[in-house]
Scaffold this motif. Structure first.
Motif, PDB file in Angstrom:
ATOM      1  N   ASP A 312       0.806  -1.228   0.000  1.00 51.70           N
ATOM      2  CA  ASP A 312       0.000   0.000   0.000  1.00 51.70           C
ATOM      3  C   ASP A 312       0.833   1.269   0.000  1.00 51.70           C
ATOM      4  N   ALA A 313       2.149   1.154  -0.277  1.00 48.07           N
ATOM      5  CA  ALA A 313       3.011   2.340  -0.298  1.00 48.07           C
ATOM      6  C   ALA A 313       2.612   3.273  -1.441  1.00 48.07           C
ATOM      7  N   THR A 314       2.771   4.562  -1.201  1.00 45.40           N
ATOM      8  CA  THR A 314       2.312   5.570  -2.167  1.00 45.40           C
ATOM      9  C   THR A 314       3.432   6.496  -2.624  1.00 45.40           C
ATOM     10  N   VAL A 315       4.677   6.172  -2.297  1.00 44.55           N
ATOM     11  CA  VAL A 315       5.785   7.089  -2.565  1.00 44.55           C
ATOM     12  C   VAL A 315       5.898   7.411  -4.060  1.00 44.55           C
ATOM     13  N   ILE A 316       5.862   6.398  -4.903  1.00 45.94           N
ATOM     14  CA  ILE A 316       6.016   6.623  -6.342  1.00 45.94           C
ATOM     15  C   ILE A 316       4.760   7.270  -6.911  1.00 45.94           C
ATOM     16  N   LEU A 317       3.594   6.829  -6.484  1.00 48.81           N
ATOM     17  CA  LEU A 317       2.357   7.431  -6.954  1.00 48.81           C
ATOM     18  C   LEU A 317       2.309   8.910  -6.598  1.00 48.81           C
ATOM     19  N   ALA A 357      -1.102   3.730   2.083  1.00 50.83           N
ATOM     20  CA  ALA A 357      -0.144   4.136   3.126  1.00 50.83           C
ATOM     21  C   ALA A 357      -0.739   4.104   4.525  1.00 50.83           C
ATOM     22  N   LYS A 358      -1.404   3.001   4.857  1.00 50.59           N
ATOM     23  CA  LYS A 358      -2.023   2.875   6.173  1.00 50.59           C
ATOM     24  C   LYS A 358      -1.368   1.817   7.052  1.00 50.59           C
ATOM     25  N   SER A 359      -0.442   1.031   6.489  1.00 58.13           N
ATOM     26  CA  SER A 359      -0.002  -0.170   7.196  1.00 58.13           C
ATOM     27  C   SER A 359       1.255   0.009   8.033  1.00 58.13           C
ATOM     28  N   ALA A 360       2.151   0.888   7.622  1.00 58.28           N
ATOM     29  CA  ALA A 360       3.468   0.934   8.257  1.00 58.28           C
ATOM     30  C   ALA A 360       4.139   2.273   7.971  1.00 58.28           C
ATOM     31  N   PRO A 361       5.123   2.654   8.792  1.00 57.39           N
ATOM     32  CA  PRO A 361       5.881   3.874   8.499  1.00 57.39           C
ATOM     33  C   PRO A 361       6.764   3.698   7.272  1.00 57.39           C
ATOM     34  N   HIS A 362       7.281   4.808   6.766  1.00 56.18           N
ATOM     35  CA  HIS A 362       8.227   4.826   5.637  1.00 56.18           C
ATOM     36  C   HIS A 362       7.607   4.303   4.343  1.00 56.18           C
ATOM     37  N   THR A 363       6.274   4.441   4.211  1.00 53.35           N
ATOM     38  CA  THR A 363       5.605   3.996   2.989  1.00 53.35           C
ATOM     39  C   THR A 363       4.857   5.138   2.308  1.00 53.35           C
ATOM     40  N   GLY A 364       5.158   6.379   2.677  1.00 56.85           N
ATOM     41  CA  GLY A 364       4.475   7.519   2.094  1.00 56.85           C
ATOM     42  C   GLY A 364       3.272   7.935   2.910  1.00 56.85           C
ATOM     43  N   PRO A 459       9.714  -0.043   3.023  1.00 63.71           N
ATOM     44  CA  PRO A 459       8.716  -0.994   3.521  1.00 63.71           C
ATOM     45  C   PRO A 459       9.265  -2.374   3.825  1.00 63.71           C
ATOM     46  N   TYR A 460      10.501  -2.659   3.369  1.00 59.22           N
ATOM     47  CA  TYR A 460      11.044  -4.021   3.433  1.00 59.22           C
ATOM     48  C   TYR A 460      12.490  -3.967   3.924  1.00 59.22           C
ATOM     49  N   PRO A 461      12.909  -4.912   4.773  1.00 60.97           N
ATOM     50  CA  PRO A 461      14.306  -4.916   5.275  1.00 60.97           C
ATOM     51  C   PRO A 461      15.261  -5.483   4.221  1.00 60.97           C
ATOM     52  N   ASN A 462      15.679  -4.628   3.293  1.00 59.86           N
ATOM     53  CA  ASN A 462      16.415  -5.117   2.126  1.00 59.86           C
ATOM     54  C   ASN A 462      17.924  -4.909   2.213  1.00 59.86           C
TER      55      ASN A 462
END
Length: 485
Positions: A312-317, A357-364, A459-462
């Motif tokens: 649900d990240a919105t950074v690119i959008l 962008a409702k699930s977690a921080p750092h997702t926009g 959003p991911y521990p990469n």
């Protein structure tokens, strides 16, 4: 011959805030004994292939339950134990059996269980005894634990990433099982620890060439029955996380061990060279706008529900909206609440809507727009190779020249059919924004003029070197530069 088969699978991102209970399995796949559909899901191909094989051989196939949940966070302890005990009870009722052929993933983690697959396989072995064949198909993004190796005769692992070969590998699994049950071979499994964790897409070099060599070696090396790479899953904080090589030979453990080590050290020598280059959201949009023709696919690689994130990240959008970019289709943004609102409003409605962008921080940040609800589809699904992947009730909304598919069941963007399922022709859009690390490649590359891999937000521990693991080993690369020192 009497052979028991069942499946229990999901991939657990232990850093994901999205908890898993039985409802998550039922939303993706839950089939009781004998009720599995004709088409397999990613980890249930041993059941559908088993039907073909046992019909051909004149054997009796006893089917247990099949459960698959789309990747997310930890599974509730009670859910895992309930699903596990269903299968164990079905196996107990099926006795005597000559073999057990399972569909597993290999990166499942539950509350109180770092190694559910090891737990399940050990209990299976206790039920059937030491002389009955026990084998399973695994996803390469898994954890190969000593407990699993001790309980099973052999594993066969998908070779391809994207996982286009899960049915072919199930056929390999059954091929070895049939020859074993007929007394023609005695498979033994050798494992080499590569002391690393990395990402290994087979859609590009050097992993493409490495996997092609595995195929060739299986045909040319005497006594070699199967070769596999466990890539490992860096978002799973478990003690035995990491990359390993499996060699299954016909009764020659020493030869298998030598071959597995040789291949594993070759992999280690290429560490850090496998993953495609990634750019941030600004560079991704720059490149997409500059492209002369479309569709240009922007892959939001780390907000990948296939890796356990929300999707649900919105950074690119948000970057596209801020620049006024149009002729864009987004598939998908996970937001069950927004989908419910759109369903209540109905097709053709124009409504104010907050989504994403409702699930977690750092997702926009959530997107606020006045949108048109173009279409509602209940129980939507897309293609994935020979299978179908559900993405739940879905809504196609549009605003300011941008189309967005909102979905209620998390699923990564496997195939362009996710757009056509809602009535969007993806080939007519200049930019397609999708969420997947690499599984999208096989299908989207057939329509894309260009593919851009974008790392946006967190959003991911990469980055294993800095990921705050609590349980995972720290003696592997890249946590240390020289794990062999």
């Amino acid at each position: 011959m009497r052979v028991f088969t069942a499946a229990l699978a999901t991939e657990t991102n232990t850093f994901s805030p999205i908890a898993i209970d039985r409802r998550a399995f039922e939303a993706s796949l839950y089939s009781g004994p004998g009720e599995h559909p004709a088409t397999p899901t990613l980890c249930t191909a041993p059941i559908t292939v088993g039907r073909e094989v046992c019909a051909r051989e004149g054997w009796t196939l006893i089917e247990g339950s099949a459960s698959w949940a789309d990747p997310a966070g930890l599974i509730a302890r009670g859910t895992y134990e309930e699903l596990r005990d269903e299968i164990l009870g079905q196996l107990q009722a099926a006795l005597p059996v000559d073999g057990v052929v399972l569909g597993l993933h290999g990166a499942m983690v539950a509350q109180g269980y770092d190694d559910p697959e090891g737990d399940l396989l050990t209990r299976v072995r206790q039920i059937v005894g030491p002389d009955v064949l026990v084998c399973a198909e695994l996803d390469p993004h898994s954890h190969l634990t000593a407990k699993r190796v001790a309980a099973a005769n052999f594993f066969v692992v998908f070779k391809e990433f994207p996982h286009t070969d899960f049915v072919d590998r199930a056929r390999d699994l059954w091929g070895i099982a049939v020859r074993t049950l007929k007394g023609e071979i005695t498979p033994v499994m050798s494992v080499f620890d590569c002391r690393m964790i990395d990402i290994f897409p087979t859609s590009k070099q050097p992993m493409r060439g490495f996997v092609d060599r595995l195929y060739a070696l299986e045909k040319s090396e005497p006594g070699v029955l199967s070769l596999s790479v466990i890539h490992g899953f860096m978002a799973g904080d478990v003690p035995e996380m990491g990359t390993k090589v499996i060699a299954v030979t016909d009764g020659d453990a020493a030869a298998g061990a030598a071959l597995a080590e040789r291949l594993g050290r070759e992999l280690f020598a290429m560490r850090g060279t496998f993953m495609v280059a990634q750019v941030d959201e600004k560079a991704a949009v720059d490149a997409a706008v500059a492209a002369p023709v479309g569709p240009v696919v922007i892959a939001d690689v780390w907000d990948n529900p296939g890796g356990g994130t929300a999707g649900d990240a919105t950074v690119i959008l948000a970057e596209l909206i801020a620049r006024g970019i149009t002729d864009v289709a987004v598939g998908t943004i996970w937001d069950p609440i927004a989908v419910q609102i759109c369903m209540a409003a109905g097709e053709g409605a124009v409504i104010p809507l907050r989504f994403g962008a409702k699930s977690a921080p750092h997702t926009g940040n959530p997107i606020d727009q006045t949108v048109t609800v173009n279409r509602i589809v209940c129980d939507a699904q897309m293609r994935f190779g020979e299978s179908y992947a559900p993405f739940g009730d879905a809504a196609w909304i549009s605003f300011a020249g941008i189309d967005v598919i909102l979905n209620s069941t998390r699923a990564q963007s496997f195939d362009p059919s996710l757009f056509s399922a809602l009535g969007i022709d993806p080939k007519t859009r200049k930019i397609l924004l999708i969420k997947s690390t690499n599984h999208f490649y096989d299908s989207f590359s057939k329509i894309a003029a260009e593919i851009i891999y974008c790392a946006a937000g967190k959003p991911y521990p990469n980055t294993p070197k800095t990921t705050p693991y609590r349980k995972a080993r720290r003696d592997i690369w890249p946590m240390v530069e020289n794990p062999w020192g």
